[in-house]
Scaffold this motif. Structure first.
Motif, PDB file in Angstrom:
ATOM      1  N   MET A   1       0.829  -1.210   0.000  1.00  0.00           N
ATOM      2  CA  MET A   1       0.000   0.000   0.000  1.00  0.00           C
ATOM      3  C   MET A   1       0.860   1.255   0.000  1.00  0.00           C
ATOM      4  SD  MET A   1      -2.929   1.207   2.723  1.00  0.00           S
ATOM      5  CE  MET A   1      -1.784   1.340   4.088  1.00  0.00           C
ATOM      6  N   GLY A   2       2.047   1.208   0.673  1.00  0.00           N
ATOM      7  CA  GLY A   2       2.843   2.404   0.850  1.00  0.00           C
ATOM      8  C   GLY A   2       3.244   3.063  -0.454  1.00  0.00           C
ATOM      9  N   ARG A   3       3.819   2.252  -1.388  1.00  0.00           N
ATOM     10  CA  ARG A   3       4.309   2.851  -2.620  1.00  0.00           C
ATOM     11  C   ARG A   3       3.168   3.296  -3.509  1.00  0.00           C
ATOM     12  NH1 ARG A   3       8.107  -0.918  -5.324  1.00  0.00           N
ATOM     13  NH2 ARG A   3       9.456  -0.310  -3.610  1.00  0.00           N
ATOM     14  N   ASP A   4       2.098   2.473  -3.601  1.00  0.00           N
ATOM     15  CA  ASP A   4       0.965   2.858  -4.423  1.00  0.00           C
ATOM     16  C   ASP A   4       0.312   4.128  -3.880  1.00  0.00           C
ATOM     17  OD1 ASP A   4       1.372   0.774  -6.098  1.00  0.00           O
ATOM     18  OD2 ASP A   4      -0.152  -0.521  -5.239  1.00  0.00           O
ATOM     19  N   LEU A   5       0.143   4.218  -2.571  1.00  0.00           N
ATOM     20  CA  LEU A   5      -0.437   5.413  -1.971  1.00  0.00           C
ATOM     21  C   LEU A   5       0.458   6.612  -2.247  1.00  0.00           C
ATOM     22  CD1 LEU A   5      -2.640   6.709  -0.209  1.00  0.00           C
ATOM     23  CD2 LEU A   5      -1.262   6.114   1.799  1.00  0.00           C
ATOM     24  N   ASP A   6       1.756   6.424  -2.145  1.00  0.00           N
ATOM     25  CA  ASP A   6       2.701   7.501  -2.412  1.00  0.00           C
ATOM     26  C   ASP A   6       2.573   7.971  -3.858  1.00  0.00           C
ATOM     27  OD1 ASP A   6       4.987   9.205  -1.825  1.00  0.00           O
ATOM     28  OD2 ASP A   6       6.125   7.840  -3.093  1.00  0.00           O
ATOM     29  N   THR A   7       2.461   7.024  -4.774  1.00  0.00           N
ATOM     30  CA  THR A   7       2.340   7.362  -6.192  1.00  0.00           C
ATOM     31  C   THR A   7       1.081   8.169  -6.463  1.00  0.00           C
ATOM     32  OG1 THR A   7       3.560   5.387  -6.853  1.00  0.00           O
ATOM     33  CG2 THR A   7       2.135   6.385  -8.508  1.00  0.00           C
ATOM     34  N   ARG A   8      -0.046   7.697  -5.914  1.00  0.00           N
ATOM     35  CA  ARG A   8      -1.312   8.371  -6.191  1.00  0.00           C
ATOM     36  C   ARG A   8      -1.405   9.720  -5.469  1.00  0.00           C
ATOM     37  NH1 ARG A   8      -3.147   2.660  -5.965  1.00  0.00           N
ATOM     38  NH2 ARG A   8      -3.387   2.903  -3.718  1.00  0.00           N
ATOM     39  N   PHE A   9      -0.829   9.801  -4.282  1.00  0.00           N
ATOM     40  CA  PHE A   9      -0.807  11.081  -3.573  1.00  0.00           C
ATOM     41  C   PHE A   9       0.062  12.081  -4.336  1.00  0.00           C
ATOM     42  CE2 PHE A   9       0.880  13.625   0.190  1.00  0.00           C
ATOM     43  CZ  PHE A   9      -0.233  14.449   0.239  1.00  0.00           C
ATOM     44  N   SER A  10       1.179  11.601  -4.863  1.00  0.00           N
ATOM     45  CA  SER A  10       2.044  12.479  -5.650  1.00  0.00           C
ATOM     46  C   SER A  10       1.324  12.974  -6.896  1.00  0.00           C
ATOM     47  CB  SER A  10       3.324  11.734  -6.044  1.00  0.00           C
ATOM     48  OG  SER A  10       4.159  12.560  -6.809  1.00  0.00           O
ATOM     49  N   GLN A  11       0.550  12.088  -7.519  1.00  0.00           N
ATOM     50  CA  GLN A  11      -0.213  12.488  -8.697  1.00  0.00           C
ATOM     51  C   GLN A  11      -1.240  13.559  -8.341  1.00  0.00           C
ATOM     52  OE1 GLN A  11      -2.823   9.547 -10.292  1.00  0.00           O
ATOM     53  NE2 GLN A  11      -2.793  10.392 -12.366  1.00  0.00           N
ATOM     54  N   ASP A 237       9.553  -3.437  -9.379  1.00  0.00           N
ATOM     55  CA  ASP A 237      10.040  -3.904  -8.086  1.00  0.00           C
ATOM     56  C   ASP A 237      11.419  -4.526  -8.229  1.00  0.00           C
ATOM     57  OD1 ASP A 237       7.907  -3.061  -6.591  1.00  0.00           O
ATOM     58  OD2 ASP A 237       6.800  -4.933  -6.755  1.00  0.00           O
ATOM     59  N   GLU A 238      11.655  -5.161  -9.367  1.00  0.00           N
ATOM     60  CA  GLU A 238      12.973  -5.752  -9.608  1.00  0.00           C
ATOM     61  C   GLU A 238      14.036  -4.664  -9.687  1.00  0.00           C
ATOM     62  OE1 GLU A 238      14.982  -8.977 -12.724  1.00  0.00           O
ATOM     63  OE2 GLU A 238      13.134  -7.920 -13.248  1.00  0.00           O
ATOM     64  N   ILE A 239      13.734  -3.579 -10.366  1.00  0.00           N
ATOM     65  CA  ILE A 239      14.679  -2.461 -10.424  1.00  0.00           C
ATOM     66  C   ILE A 239      14.891  -1.880  -9.026  1.00  0.00           C
ATOM     67  CG2 ILE A 239      15.072  -0.145 -11.317  1.00  0.00           C
ATOM     68  CD1 ILE A 239      13.569  -0.887 -13.807  1.00  0.00           C
ATOM     69  N   ALA A 263      13.303   2.627 -18.294  1.00  0.00           N
ATOM     70  CA  ALA A 263      14.077   3.438 -17.344  1.00  0.00           C
ATOM     71  C   ALA A 263      13.355   4.737 -17.033  1.00  0.00           C
ATOM     72  CB  ALA A 263      15.467   3.708 -17.917  1.00  0.00           C
ATOM     73  N   ASN A 264      12.886   5.427 -18.076  1.00  0.00           N
ATOM     74  CA  ASN A 264      12.154   6.678 -17.854  1.00  0.00           C
ATOM     75  C   ASN A 264      10.830   6.429 -17.146  1.00  0.00           C
ATOM     76  OD1 ASN A 264      13.782   8.844 -18.988  1.00  0.00           O
ATOM     77  ND2 ASN A 264      13.469   7.862 -20.960  1.00  0.00           N
ATOM     78  N   ASN A 265      10.158   5.340 -17.504  1.00  0.00           N
ATOM     79  CA  ASN A 265       8.866   5.039 -16.907  1.00  0.00           C
ATOM     80  C   ASN A 265       9.012   4.676 -15.433  1.00  0.00           C
ATOM     81  OD1 ASN A 265       6.038   4.862 -17.476  1.00  0.00           O
ATOM     82  ND2 ASN A 265       6.182   2.656 -17.183  1.00  0.00           N
ATOM     83  N   TYR A 266      10.129   4.047 -15.084  1.00  0.00           N
ATOM     84  CA  TYR A 266      10.368   3.696 -13.683  1.00  0.00           C
ATOM     85  C   TYR A 266      10.447   4.963 -12.834  1.00  0.00           C
ATOM     86  CZ  TYR A 266      12.769   2.164  -9.479  1.00  0.00           C
ATOM     87  OH  TYR A 266      13.105   1.934  -8.175  1.00  0.00           O
ATOM     88  N   ILE A 267      11.190   5.939 -13.320  1.00  0.00           N
ATOM     89  CA  ILE A 267      11.305   7.193 -12.579  1.00  0.00           C
ATOM     90  C   ILE A 267       9.965   7.904 -12.526  1.00  0.00           C
ATOM     91  CG2 ILE A 267      12.400   9.454 -12.564  1.00  0.00           C
ATOM     92  CD1 ILE A 267      14.860   8.197 -13.735  1.00  0.00           C
ATOM     93  N   SER A 268       9.210   7.825 -13.619  1.00  0.00           N
ATOM     94  CA  SER A 268       7.888   8.435 -13.631  1.00  0.00           C
ATOM     95  C   SER A 268       6.973   7.789 -12.604  1.00  0.00           C
ATOM     96  CB  SER A 268       7.270   8.311 -15.029  1.00  0.00           C
ATOM     97  OG  SER A 268       5.949   8.799 -15.043  1.00  0.00           O
ATOM     98  N   HIS A 269       7.034   6.459 -12.473  1.00  0.00           N
ATOM     99  CA  HIS A 269       6.221   5.770 -11.472  1.00  0.00           C
ATOM    100  C   HIS A 269       6.584   6.199 -10.058  1.00  0.00           C
ATOM    101  CE1 HIS A 269       4.656   2.067 -13.894  1.00  0.00           C
ATOM    102  NE2 HIS A 269       4.033   3.181 -14.169  1.00  0.00           N
ATOM    103  N   LEU A 270       7.872   6.480  -9.848  1.00  0.00           N
ATOM    104  CA  LEU A 270       8.296   6.904  -8.517  1.00  0.00           C
ATOM    105  C   LEU A 270       8.032   8.381  -8.290  1.00  0.00           C
ATOM    106  CD1 LEU A 270      11.661   5.016  -8.007  1.00  0.00           C
ATOM    107  CD2 LEU A 270       9.405   4.428  -7.167  1.00  0.00           C
ATOM    108  N   ASN A 271       7.509   9.043  -9.319  1.00  0.00           N
ATOM    109  CA  ASN A 271       7.155  10.460  -9.181  1.00  0.00           C
ATOM    110  C   ASN A 271       8.352  11.295  -8.743  1.00  0.00           C
ATOM    111  OD1 ASN A 271       4.101  10.606  -9.630  1.00  0.00           O
ATOM    112  ND2 ASN A 271       4.362   8.892  -8.231  1.00  0.00           N
ATOM    113  N   ALA A 272       9.432  11.162  -9.526  1.00  0.00           N
ATOM    114  CA  ALA A 272      10.607  11.965  -9.239  1.00  0.00           C
ATOM    115  C   ALA A 272      10.283  13.441  -9.463  1.00  0.00           C
ATOM    116  CB  ALA A 272      11.758  11.541 -10.153  1.00  0.00           C
TER     117      ALA A 272
END
Length: 735
Positions: A1-11, A237-239, A263-272
């Motif tokens: 839940m933590g990462r998904d919540l972080d992603t959606r809150f960042s969005q 998650d592997e990255i 690579a770019n999409n990974y950073i986008s998912h993490l909401n850099a």
């Protein structure tokens, strides 16, 4: 839940930032500031009133009217009825707050009991119907003031809407009482405060009050519904796992397998995000160091403030650059050389001639000795110490001045007439670079660059490369988050920190990630580009880690280390160089993830896709899979053709568009790539594409691409490639 919540809150914050015409990082100072400040001001006052031995209803009423969730006109009317029976109201409040239970079930029951009693005492509408929501709002304010780490002031609709916008996984209690709803809202707010996005944007003593302010401000924005972003995939998650252990990872595989996209999409998912760094700055204020040799330059220790003396420059001093920069009225700290070897005097430039400076004594002070500077973590690696103060005149860096003041008695910024100015700098936390054969250490780390001065003279100066610059930014953002004053200034060495500060850096490093994407990493001479930094890449060699390594850079002589929050994601095209040929030292320091053609990506198309388009996509995918099988058999698996070459075919909406896009990809991308692979092996090229597309010479030493096909004739030829019996398509040599 933590990462998904972080992603959606960042969005959600990104949407708010766009609405407010600002950046996400700036929201911490701007968004919901009125609502948050209300809680900071009045809720502590309410707590003081509630904790007194005897509750003063008049004072209680005065404070509660200012608190956000109970302060509307309607609630004030209801509150007035509630306290008409003053003793009963006081007893109801005290029954709620005294020995408040820790268990959620018991706490919910206590809240519900308060709500029921508050309704009985007066929380009713004009028709006499119970107004439990207003009573619950009052209850939540009381609990928020007393227990700010667990509760938020409560309006059900606001918190449910907020939770829906960020896709909160714990749903609102289906048949919940007011007590269960209030506890749920507190848990939701607490979970939000644990996300990296929240901690990166807000740093408050009572973070739940900040979340409550956001909840109260959201309805006024009237944002359109925000769909939660897809969750982070297993591949991502592997990255994440590899970056956590290795700090750098390489995505490798044949061309067209989506390595750069991933690579770019990974950073986008993490909401850099970009980061906002606050620091004190001298800006355009200059302070110099001047070395005095007694008695040649005068006995300055015996001079009273206001005394003037002449400082000879001609032929006996060094660093003409600083002499040229010195201006009248500039201040300098005089270092008395010889036996004294100590900073002793503040002087000011009164007049400057071609070969001399007239200084005026401003004040005497007890400054650091050379031994003090040698032992100081902030000065021992400075140029001042390295050249043993053998400089006639030098402009002090901000770090040098800061440390000299810290080691001095009777010397302050104010006494020097300096006003440190707070500056805010927005720094990006990601960089993208492509390696190529001519890319070198000078581009990546640092090197000498030619510079033409104002008088036309050609000279050279040291300029930092992309990795050095990003390392500096990553460290400064990390230090800012860790509330450490030291900054990595330019020019300058990475500042030395004590063990406590380094431990704090490591603790917050995951909250401030910086990323460098290196595309085509194997096209550069990696050993030459990284140089001595190859050792520093290891996770346990980063700054602050157990086996930290700091080096001296060859050009600038500055101390350099890689901060623990800097991550590298490289991409490698195995058609250019096999992974087995990569330098062994590099392979030890990077994690590797193989990316091969993914046919399911092409076949996974929306259900409402045009039937004709779907047919062509299926034919194209089957053909690609068959071609790759033949390439693997007669060449190797590293030269297969990736699925991304057909992604535009997949994304078309009609049969005609799909056919045209397939034809374009085939003749302009896929066939030229295969020509490159098989330029000296016509027979093997023939095995892959067949006689409909190439013809080979009678001696089988050459080939040429046949005249291009169109329409259904082209489609039939591609479909034939998907036939596993590829002998059917084998071309014969021309007579």
């Amino acid at each position: 839940m933590g990462r998904d919540l972080d992603t959606r809150f960042s969005q959600l914050l990104e949407a708010i930032a766009e609405h407010e015409n600002t950046t996400v990082e700036m929201l911490g100072d701007k968004f919901a500031s009125k609502e948050i400040e209300n809680r900071r001001t009045f809720y502590p006052q309410l707590k003081q009133v509630l904790l007194r031995q005897e509750l003063d209803i008049a004072e209680f009423r005065k404070v509660i009217k200012n608190c956000w969730a109970s302060g509307s006109r309607f609630d004030i009317i209801q509150f007035g009825r509630f306290i008409e029976e003053e003793k009963a109201a006081i007893l109801t409040i005290q029954t709620l707050i005294n020995d408040f239970p820790q268990d959620d079930v018991e706490a919910a029951a206590r809240i519900d009991a308060f709500t029921d009693e508050a309704v009985r005492l007066g929380y009713q509408d004009k028709k006499g119907s119970p107004n439990g929501s207003a009573a619950a709002a009052l209850c939540s304010v009381l609990l928020t003031a007393l227990f700010p780490e667990s509760f938020v002031d409560y309006r059900q609709s606001r918190w449910r809407d907020f939770a829906q916008k960020v896709g909160y996984d714990i749903s609102f209690p289906a048949a919940g009482s007011y007590g269960q709803g209030i506890i749920w809202a507190g848990q939701f707010a607490a979970d939000l405060t644990e996300t990296r996005t929240f901690r990166r944007t807000w740093q408050d003593e009572h973070p739940l009050w900040t979340v409550a302010g956001i909840a109260w401000a959201l309805p006024g924005l009237k944002l359109s519904e925000i769909d939660p972003m897809p969750g982070i995939t297993t591949e991502d998650d592997e990255i994440t796992t590899l970056l956590a252990h290795k700090k750098q990872v390489i995505l490798y595989g044949p061309p067209g397998t989506g390595k750069t996209y991933r690579a770019n999409n990974y950073i986008s998912h993490l909401n850099a995000h970009d980061y906002e760094v606050h620091e004190d700055s001298l800006l355009d204020q200059r302070i110099f160091s001047v070395t005095i040799y007694e008695p040649r330059d005068g006995q300055i220790l015996d001079m009273a403030p206001g005394t003037r003396f002449l400082y000879d420059w001609k032929g006996r001093r060094n660093w003409q650059t600083y002499y040229d920069e010195l201006q009248e009225s500039d201040v300098a700290l005089a270092y008395t050389a010889g036996k004294m070897r100590r900073f002793t005097t503040v002087v000011r430039c009164i007049r400057k001639e071609a070969d001399s400076i007239e200084f005026e004594v401003v004040q005497q002070f007890n400054g650091p000795s050379f031994e003090d500077m040698k032992n100081d973590p902030g000065l021992k690696e400075s140029i001042l110490v390295r050249i043993q103060m053998a400089c006639g005149l030098k402009q002090l860096s901000q770090v040098e001045l800061q440390r000299i003041i810290a080691l001095s008695e009777g010397l302050t910024y104010e006494s020097l007439g300096i006003e440190l100015k707070k500056i805010r700098e927005i720094i990006p936390n990601k960089e993208f670079v492509t390696f190529h054969p001519s890319f070198g250490y000078e581009d990546f780390i640092e090197g000498l660059r030619p510079v033409t001065t104002e008088d036309g003279t050609l000279t050279y100066r040291v300029e930092g490369g992309i990795f050095k610059s990003l390392s500096r930014r990553a460290f400064n953002a990390l230090a800012d988050r860790a509330r450490i004053e030291n900054r990595w200034n330019e020019p300058g060495s990475i500042p030395p920190l004590d063990d406590k500060e380094k431990k704090e850096l490591l603790s917050v490093a995951p909250e401030v990630p910086f990323y460098l994407i290196i595309d085509e990493i194997n096209r550069g001479d990696i050993s030459r580009i990284f140089g001595e930094l190859i050792t520093l890449l290891e996770a346990d060699k980063r700054y602050g880690e157990e086996h930290e390594i700091t080096i001296t850079l060859p050009y600038s002589k500055e101390k350099f280390a890689i901060p623990p929050n800097l991550y590298i994601i490289g991409t490698m095209n195995t058609a250019d160089k096999s992974i087995s040929l990569v330098d062994a030292a590099l392979r030890r320091r990077f994690g590797f993830i193989e990316m091969m053609p993914d046919y399911d990506v092409l076949r996974n198309i929306s259900g409402n896709k045009d039937g004709g388009a779907r047919e062509i996509i299926d034919i194209a995918t089957d053909a690609l899979e068959a071609i790759n099988g033949r390439i693997t058999a007669n060449y190797d698996r590293d030269h297969q053709i990736g699925h991304s070459y057909l992604m535009k075919v997949r994304d078309t909406g009609s049969r005609d568009d799909a056919l045209e896009m397939l034809r374009f990809a085939w003749y302009h991308e896929i066939v030229p790539l295969l020509q490159e692979y098989y330029y000296d092996a016509p027979a093997r090229f023939n095995e892959v594409v067949g006689s409909r597309f190439i013809k080979i010479s009678p001696d089988e030493r050459g080939f040429e691409v046949r005249e291009r096909l169109y329409g259904d004739e082209f489609l039939m030829a591609v479909e034939a490639l998907a036939n596993t019996n590829h002998e059917q398509g084998r071309a014969e040599p021309d007579e």
